[in-house]
Design a protein around this motif. Sequence first.
Motif, short mmCIF file in Angstrom:
data_model
loop_
_atom_site.label_atom_id
_atom_site.label_comp_id
_atom_site.label_asym_id
_atom_site.label_seq_id
_atom_site.Cartn_x
_atom_site.Cartn_y
_atom_site.Cartn_z
N ILE A 99 0.79 -1.35 0.02
CA ILE A 99 -0.18 0.02 0.03
C ILE A 99 0.99 1.13 -0.05
N PHE A 100 2.13 1.25 0.74
CA PHE A 100 2.77 2.35 0.89
C PHE A 100 3.57 2.77 -0.59
N GLN A 101 3.96 1.56 -1.33
CA GLN A 101 4.31 1.86 -2.72
C GLN A 101 3.27 2.46 -3.46
N ALA A 112 -5.27 0.33 -6.94
CA ALA A 112 -4.05 -0.45 -6.00
C ALA A 112 -4.59 -1.49 -5.78
N GLU A 113 -6.00 -1.71 -5.04
CA GLU A 113 -6.33 -2.82 -4.37
C GLU A 113 -6.35 -3.86 -5.29
N GLN A 114 -6.73 -3.68 -6.62
CA GLN A 114 -6.94 -4.88 -7.61
C GLN A 114 -5.53 -5.34 -8.07
N ILE A 116 -2.55 -4.95 -6.26
CA ILE A 116 -2.03 -5.58 -5.07
C ILE A 116 -2.65 -7.29 -5.23
N LYS A 117 -3.76 -7.39 -5.10
CA LYS A 117 -4.48 -8.87 -5.22
C LYS A 117 -3.83 -9.59 -6.30
N THR A 118 -3.69 -9.14 -7.40
CA THR A 118 -3.13 -9.80 -8.52
C THR A 118 -1.72 -10.13 -8.34
N LEU A 119 -1.01 -9.16 -7.88
CA LEU A 119 0.52 -9.22 -7.61
C LEU A 119 0.65 -10.39 -6.53
N ILE A 120 -0.20 -10.38 -5.30
CA ILE A 120 0.05 -11.57 -4.37
C ILE A 120 -0.22 -12.83 -4.99
N ASP A 121 -1.08 -12.70 -5.69
CA ASP A 121 -1.41 -14.12 -6.52
C ASP A 121 -0.27 -14.57 -7.43
N ILE A 122 0.16 -13.73 -8.37
CA ILE A 122 1.27 -14.10 -9.16
C ILE A 122 2.65 -14.44 -8.42
N PHE A 123 2.93 -13.84 -7.29
CA PHE A 123 3.93 -14.18 -6.39
C PHE A 123 4.02 -15.03 -5.51
N ASP A 124 2.70 -15.49 -5.39
CA ASP A 124 2.48 -16.79 -4.35
C ASP A 124 2.74 -16.27 -2.97
N LEU A 125 2.15 -15.13 -2.71
CA LEU A 125 2.35 -14.40 -1.33
C LEU A 125 1.21 -14.71 -0.11
N SER A 126 0.23 -15.19 -0.55
CA SER A 126 -0.82 -15.09 0.26
C SER A 126 -0.65 -15.84 1.51
N ASN A 127 0.12 -16.90 1.66
CA ASN A 127 0.38 -17.45 2.89
C ASN A 127 1.30 -17.01 3.67
N TYR A 128 1.70 -15.65 3.39
CA TYR A 128 2.82 -15.12 4.21
C TYR A 128 1.95 -13.67 4.65
N LEU A 129 0.94 -13.54 4.41
CA LEU A 129 0.29 -12.11 4.77
C LEU A 129 0.10 -11.91 6.28
N LYS A 130 -0.04 -13.00 7.06
CA LYS A 130 -0.03 -13.07 8.58
C LYS A 130 1.14 -13.02 9.19
N ILE A 146 10.01 -7.27 -5.52
CA ILE A 146 9.68 -7.32 -7.10
C ILE A 146 8.17 -6.94 -7.03
N ALA A 147 7.48 -7.59 -6.28
CA ALA A 147 5.84 -7.29 -6.52
C ALA A 147 5.69 -5.95 -6.19
N MET A 148 6.33 -5.15 -5.13
CA MET A 148 5.94 -3.91 -4.67
C MET A 148 6.53 -2.91 -5.98
N ASN A 149 7.41 -3.10 -6.65
CA ASN A 149 7.78 -2.54 -7.65
C ASN A 149 6.94 -2.40 -9.03
N LEU A 150 6.08 -3.55 -9.04
CA LEU A 150 5.06 -3.75 -9.99
C LEU A 150 3.54 -3.09 -9.56
N VAL A 151 3.51 -2.63 -8.40
CA VAL A 151 2.21 -2.01 -8.08
C VAL A 151 2.08 -0.60 -8.98
N SER A 152 2.90 -0.13 -9.41
CA SER A 152 2.81 1.23 -10.32
C SER A 152 2.65 0.83 -11.80
#
Length: 321
Positions: A99-101, A112-114, A116-130, A146-152
């Motif tokens: 979100i900061f990015q 941004a919400e959409q 971020i959701k797409t990037l979390i899926d591409i980078f398989d990061l959902s299991n690390y959210l907590k 890398i995912a952060m740098n793709l938010v823009s």
Amino acid sequence: MFAIEIKNLNKHYKNGVRALNDLNLTVKKGEIFSLLGPNGAGKSSLINILTTFYNATSGTINVLGKSLSENPHWVRNQIACVSQQVSIDEHLSLMENMIFQSRLYKVKPKEAEQRIKTLIDIFDLSNYLKYPTSSYSGGIKRRLDIAMNLVSSPKILFLDEPTVGMDVESRAAMWKMLLKIRDKLGTTIFLTTHYLEEADFLSDTICIMKKGKILAQGSREELGNYIKQNMLRIIFPTNEEAKKYKNILNNMYNTKFTILENKSVFISLANNNTSALTEINKWLLDNDIKFNGIEITEPSLEDIFLIITNSVKNRMEESKC
């Protein structure tokens, strides 16, 4: 239209170093482009110019159809650059980092919400959210970086040694994610790496440079055509013997390239390799020369890299004689 088009680019430093010498290259939109070269080739200087950190001494650069020198601010908004050092804030959660990015690049909240959701899926990061980001492994931190740098939604993503220090499993996972970035997001990826198998697996186009000049550029198949055919490999008991017979074989046969590596002599001949295999094998046996094996082998990207960089070096040395 090319993503990047460079013509006659030069970079000379005040200490006299000529980092780039009349460099020309093109990067197609939506491809993975790998830049390879030995240390001192000029890769870092080129990346720093393309990402607007350095100014070129002369030459022209167009990024997505616009002049970089005339539109540097516009170019910065079209690109993202991920360096070797991970840049996430370990005091923030995964989502807070993303979100900061998005706010840094003034992405609208719903977009941004959409993304971020797409990037979390591409980078398989959902299991690390907590989990806190400080507890992540190096490979997961790199994914998030890398995912952060793709938010823009950059049109071009510059990656400098993205898998350095990763274990084999993490590196393979990252390769799959980079392919997803290209295929799902249409992002052009400009990659520098010292892992030749990485460039071989990922790249649509591979560019090899040395001493500020482009030696070869093309697909893996096109670079293979630089050699035109398979090579002979002769394995000797020691490096010393391999070096000794390399020079003899070089003078005996019509060689295109001769490379010494790991107790082996690799030979690319202008004539038929099958008949050369028989002739050289007979010569070795007739002269009671010890060798551990002889074979016809398909050149790897590493072989091609060594042949291209060393053949230029050899020609330069011969021209001085």
